[in-house]
Every structure is written in structure tokens, then in C-alpha cells.
Scaffold this motif. Structure first.
Motif, PDB file in Angstrom:
ATOM      1  N   UNK A  77      29.362  25.202 106.296  1.00 42.78           N
ATOM      2  CA  UNK A  77      28.414  26.297 106.413  1.00 42.78           C
ATOM      3  C   UNK A  77      28.029  26.753 105.012  1.00 42.78           C
ATOM      4  N   UNK A  78      26.763  27.073 104.849  1.00 42.13           N
ATOM      5  CA  UNK A  78      26.328  27.565 103.547  1.00 42.13           C
ATOM      6  C   UNK A  78      26.853  28.981 103.339  1.00 42.13           C
ATOM      7  N   UNK A  79      26.804  29.397 102.089  1.00 40.60           N
ATOM      8  CA  UNK A  79      27.285  30.731 101.729  1.00 40.60           C
ATOM      9  C   UNK A  79      26.530  31.818 102.488  1.00 40.60           C
ATOM     10  N   UNK A  80      25.217  31.660 102.590  1.00 35.25           N
ATOM     11  CA  UNK A  80      24.425  32.665 103.306  1.00 35.25           C
ATOM     12  C   UNK A  80      24.736  32.663 104.801  1.00 35.25           C
ATOM     13  N   UNK A  81      24.997  31.507 105.379  1.00 32.32           N
ATOM     14  CA  UNK A  81      25.354  31.450 106.801  1.00 32.32           C
ATOM     15  C   UNK A  81      26.656  32.189 107.072  1.00 32.32           C
ATOM     16  N   UNK A  82      27.628  32.003 106.194  1.00 31.36           N
ATOM     17  CA  UNK A  82      28.909  32.696 106.354  1.00 31.36           C
ATOM     18  C   UNK A  82      28.703  34.202 106.285  1.00 31.36           C
ATOM     19  N   UNK A  83      27.914  34.640 105.316  1.00 24.49           N
ATOM     20  CA  UNK A  83      27.631  36.068 105.157  1.00 24.49           C
ATOM     21  C   UNK A  83      26.913  36.617 106.387  1.00 24.49           C
ATOM     22  N   UNK A  84      25.901  35.889 106.842  1.00 25.63           N
ATOM     23  CA  UNK A  84      25.116  36.319 107.993  1.00 25.63           C
ATOM     24  C   UNK A  84      25.981  36.445 109.240  1.00 25.63           C
ATOM     25  N   UNK A  85      26.826  35.461 109.489  1.00 20.23           N
ATOM     26  CA  UNK A  85      27.660  35.482 110.697  1.00 20.23           C
ATOM     27  C   UNK A  85      28.671  36.619 110.663  1.00 20.23           C
ATOM     28  N   UNK A  86      29.191  36.916 109.466  1.00 23.55           N
ATOM     29  CA  UNK A  86      30.124  38.042 109.365  1.00 23.55           C
ATOM     30  C   UNK A  86      29.429  39.353 109.716  1.00 23.55           C
ATOM     31  N   UNK A  87      28.216  39.525 109.227  1.00 21.26           N
ATOM     32  CA  UNK A  87      27.485  40.764 109.483  1.00 21.26           C
ATOM     33  C   UNK A  87      27.085  40.885 110.952  1.00 21.26           C
ATOM     34  N   UNK A  88      26.546  39.811 111.517  1.00 16.71           N
ATOM     35  CA  UNK A  88      26.011  39.881 112.875  1.00 16.71           C
ATOM     36  C   UNK A  88      27.096  39.912 113.943  1.00 16.71           C
ATOM     37  N   UNK A  89      28.129  39.106 113.779  1.00 19.52           N
ATOM     38  CA  UNK A  89      29.099  38.939 114.858  1.00 19.52           C
ATOM     39  C   UNK A  89      30.418  39.673 114.630  1.00 19.52           C
ATOM     40  N   UNK A  90      30.803  39.816 113.373  1.00 16.28           N
ATOM     41  CA  UNK A  90      32.052  40.523 113.092  1.00 16.28           C
ATOM     42  C   UNK A  90      31.838  42.030 113.045  1.00 16.28           C
ATOM     43  N   UNK A  91      30.677  42.447 112.529  1.00 20.47           N
ATOM     44  CA  UNK A  91      30.433  43.881 112.364  1.00 20.47           C
ATOM     45  C   UNK A  91      29.598  44.479 113.495  1.00 20.47           C
ATOM     46  N   UNK A  92      28.523  43.822 113.893  1.00 19.37           N
ATOM     47  CA  UNK A  92      27.604  44.402 114.868  1.00 19.37           C
ATOM     48  C   UNK A  92      28.061  44.219 116.313  1.00 19.37           C
ATOM     49  N   UNK A  93      29.210  43.605 116.502  1.00 21.28           N
ATOM     50  CA  UNK A  93      29.805  43.507 117.841  1.00 21.28           C
ATOM     51  C   UNK A  93      31.216  44.097 117.818  1.00 21.28           C
ATOM     52  N   UNK A  94      31.342  45.387 117.547  1.00 22.45           N
ATOM     53  CA  UNK A  94      32.676  45.991 117.416  1.00 22.45           C
ATOM     54  C   UNK A  94      33.423  46.056 118.739  1.00 22.45           C
ATOM     55  N   UNK A  95      34.726  45.843 118.666  1.00 26.15           N
ATOM     56  CA  UNK A  95      35.560  45.960 119.864  1.00 26.15           C
ATOM     57  C   UNK A  95      35.599  47.420 120.304  1.00 26.15           C
ATOM     58  N   UNK A  96      35.519  47.627 121.591  1.00 30.62           N
ATOM     59  CA  UNK A  96      35.577  48.977 122.136  1.00 30.62           C
ATOM     60  C   UNK A  96      34.224  49.618 122.351  1.00 30.62           C
ATOM     61  N   UNK A  97      33.161  48.980 121.883  1.00 35.48           N
ATOM     62  CA  UNK A  97      31.834  49.541 122.070  1.00 35.48           C
ATOM     63  C   UNK A  97      31.341  49.258 123.485  1.00 35.48           C
ATOM     64  N   UNK A  98      30.843  50.299 124.150  1.00 34.11           N
ATOM     65  CA  UNK A  98      30.342  50.159 125.508  1.00 34.11           C
ATOM     66  C   UNK A  98      28.837  50.386 125.593  1.00 34.11           C
ATOM     67  N   UNK A  99      28.238  50.699 124.468  1.00 32.81           N
ATOM     68  CA  UNK A  99      26.805  50.992 124.441  1.00 32.81           C
ATOM     69  C   UNK A  99      25.986  49.712 124.251  1.00 32.81           C
TER      70      UNK A  99
END
Length: 348
Positions: free
Chosen positions: A16-38
Motif C-alpha cells: 500500500x502506498x503511504x497515502x493509502x495507509x494514511x487515508x485508510x486510517x482516517x476513514x476506517x479507524x477514526x470515522x468508524x468509532x466503536x460505540x457510535x450509534x448515530x
């Protein structure tokens, strides 16, 4: 500080390119927080983190992750008490106070807050948050993202420290200001390695004549000081980041400009360099005028020269002479296969 040989990379599997790694961390690790019901959430950022986000992701991608609105934490915002909020902010006292103000009082701005800090947060700030019991009831997560850099392309990044040259190499030496600058740069370089899950052997250029009998200037010690600061950050990551390598996986080489003094004097003749030299560009955005549909006047059109443009990716590092030939070939080939382009050309 370790000087042993580096081992193999800790990142196995597909490349994975550097930008892909960064993008995936932001989109999937941060914007999908555990416990969110909204279903829909508000994203709250500061002046640096909004640049981090925009350098790697598009607004449409935020929308796909359930972000309906992006707000700046320092600006006045309308209450949205029925919605949850994701905070991606630097761990500063001002940002933490703004967060606590948002989530306390008679009318909190949001129903719940999931807080992600761009770099390690100090104990004093954590204590400040925990003391506010009203805010704690509305905070669903507190996490260190360790992502405080701006990705420039698939392999490059910057620390966004525009005053670094002045702070470090000014004629009037200010050691306190220079140390603060180095700490910021080191912290942000360390977050790059945190995202890549790499634990490097840190190598640096030592000062000349570094001994007890020789006076060494601050400038000569900059690579040494930066290496030490980066290493201190990484040793803490070993204890705090899950799945972070415990042995060296790569090498980090820290040099200063004196190692290659001729490079700044050599003019680049690549397609990328020529675009920035000859065109009026704002970052990677180029604005030009094209004929309007009616043909009476011209209208402005914006073009983004980034990773989404395959021609730009192909030619940006090519010498301008070669790039011109390739562009001519591509245009000739396009016209030969496109009837609309043939009609337009014949009408002229």
C-alpha cells in the motif's frame, strides 16, 4: 539510541502506498468509532487537522462514512444536540478547553463526542478532561491517532512547520524556540512511523569535533537533537501502541543541508517543477480560462493536479522535453480515436 542492523519490514501482505495507509486510517479507524450509534455525525477539526484530512481524503469519502458536516473547533458553531461528533484535534490546552466547553453547560453542542488526538496527549490534559464529569458522561472515546503530518503524494509528506528554517538557522540564535521547533518536527515524524508501524534504527550525521575540548554550535547539533527527540517518541510508542514493532524494522536517516549544498542551486526541469514555475498555482490547484458554452465570454475552470489525475502521476517527474513529446503523442492518439475532437479540430 540503537545502531544495530535493521530487519525486515513489519508491514507484510499487499503493498500500500503511504497515502493509502494514511487515508485508510482516517476513514476506517477514526470515522468508524466503536460505540457510535448515530448514522450521521459532525466532524470537528482544527486548522492543522483539516489540512491533514484534505491532503488524503475527499469530502465525498467523508460523506460515505456518515459525516454530514465538517466544523472548525475555533469557530462559533450551531448546537446539534441530536447528533454525535467526532473530534480530530491537536492535543493543545486551547483545543481541550473548547472540547469541554462544547460538551458541558446547559446546552451541549452535541449528543456525544468521540475524541481523536493527532499526537500523544499530555497527562495534564487527560487529567483536565477527567475532572470534568459532565463532559466525561458525553465522551464516547479518547484515543491518540498519532497522525500529525500532511501527505503530499503516494510516498512523500511534510510536517507543516513553515518557520522551521528561521527557527533553526536564524543568525540570532534562540535555543528555546529552536528546541520547541525540533520537538514539533520530531513528534510529527514519529507519527509517520506510527502510521506505517515501523520501528527504525535512527541514524544521523554527528557534529564535527564533538568532544569536550571543542565548542560546537547549535546548528551542528540539529541532526543529533532531532534524532534524539524522534527516538524518545518511538520508545514511548513501543509501550503505548498496539502491535507496534518491538525490534528495528527499517532505517531512518537524518541529515542537514550541509551534506549536499549544491542541490538547492540546481534548477529542476521536470513537468512538476515547470508547472509551479510558470503557472499561477495555489498548492496543487491550477485555474485557467476556457471558452464558455455560448462562446461569447470565457469562464474559469479549476484543475487539481494530484494522485487522482493519471496523466499528472505519469509525467510529474519526467523532464519537460520528454513530457511535451508524450503529451503531444497522447493528444494525437486521442484525436484520432475521438470523433467529437475530430469535428472540433476540423471546424477550426
Amino acid at each position: 539510541m540503537s545502531f544495530s542492523d535493521s530487519g525486515s519490514s513489519s508491514n507484510g501482505g499487499d503493498y500500500k502506498t503511504f497515502r493509502q495507509i494514511t487515508r485508510e486510517r482516517l476513514l476506517y479507524e477514526m470515522l468508524r468509532p466503536e460505540g457510535s450509534k448515530s448514522t450521521w455525525k459532525v466532524l470537528v477539526v482544527d486548522e492543522l487537522t483539516v489540512k491533514i484530512l484534505s491532503s488524503s481524503c475527499k469530502m465525498s469519502e467523508f460523506t460515505q462514512q456518515g459525516i454530514s458536516l465538517v466544523e472548525i473547533i475555533t469557530k462559533q458553531r450551531q448546537p446539534m444536540t441530536s447528533m454525535e461528533a467526532i473530534y480530530f484535534i491537536q492535543p493543545t490546552e486551547a483545543n481541550v478547553n473548547a472540547l469541554l466547553s462544547d460538551m458541558t453547560g446547559q446546552s451541549p453542542l452535541y449528543k456525544k463526542a468521540f475524541v481523536f488526538f493527532s499526537s500523544p496527549v499530555s497527562r495534564s490534559l487527560v487529567t483536565l478532561i477527567r475532572k470534568d464529569m459532565k463532559a466525561m458522561k458525553r465522551i464516547g472515546a479518547l484515543k491518540e491517532m498519532n497522525l500529525e503530518y500532511i501527505s503530499m503524494d503516494s510516498q512523500g509528506f511534510i510536517t507543516n512547520n513553515e518557520n522551521a528554517l528561521e527557527d533553526l538557522y536564524s543568525d540570532e540564535e534562540n535555543h528555546q524556540r529552536a528546541d520547541a521547533c525540533l520537538n514539533v518536527v520530531a513528534k510529527r515524524i514519529a507519527t509517520v512511523l506510527a502510521s506505517l508501524k515501523e520501528y527504525p534504527v535512527v541514524r544521523y550525521r554527528g557534529a564535527k569535533g564533538l568532544d569536550a575540548t571543542t565548542m560546537t554550535s547549535y546548528r551542528e547539533l540539529i541532526p543529533t537533537k532531532l534524532a534524539a527527540s524522534v527516538w524518545n517518541c518511538l520508545t514511548k510508542y513501543k509501550q503505548t501502541i498496539e502491535d507496534f514493532p518491538q525490534t528495528e524494522t527499517c532505517e531512518l536517516l537524518i541529515l542537514d543541508r550541509s551534506i549536499d549544498q549544491i542541490a538547492p542551486l540546481i534548477h529542476e526541469w521536470t513537468y512538476d517543477a515547470m508547472c509551479h514555475d510558470l503557472l499561477k498555482m495555489e498548492g496543487n490547484k491550477y485555474t485557467h480560462e476556457v471558452p464558455s458554452k455560448t462562446g461569447d465570454n470565457t469562464e474559469k475552470k479549476e484543475v487539481l493536479l494530484d494522485e487522482e489525475d493519471p496523466i499528472w502521476v505519469e509525467l510529474r517527474d519526467v523532464h519537460i522535453a520528454d513530457a511535451s513529446e508524450r503529451l503531444h503523442e497522447k493528444m494525437t492518439n486521442f484525436v484520432s480515436k475521438n470523433k467529437a475532437a475530430q469535428l472540433k479540430q476540423s471546424s477550426k
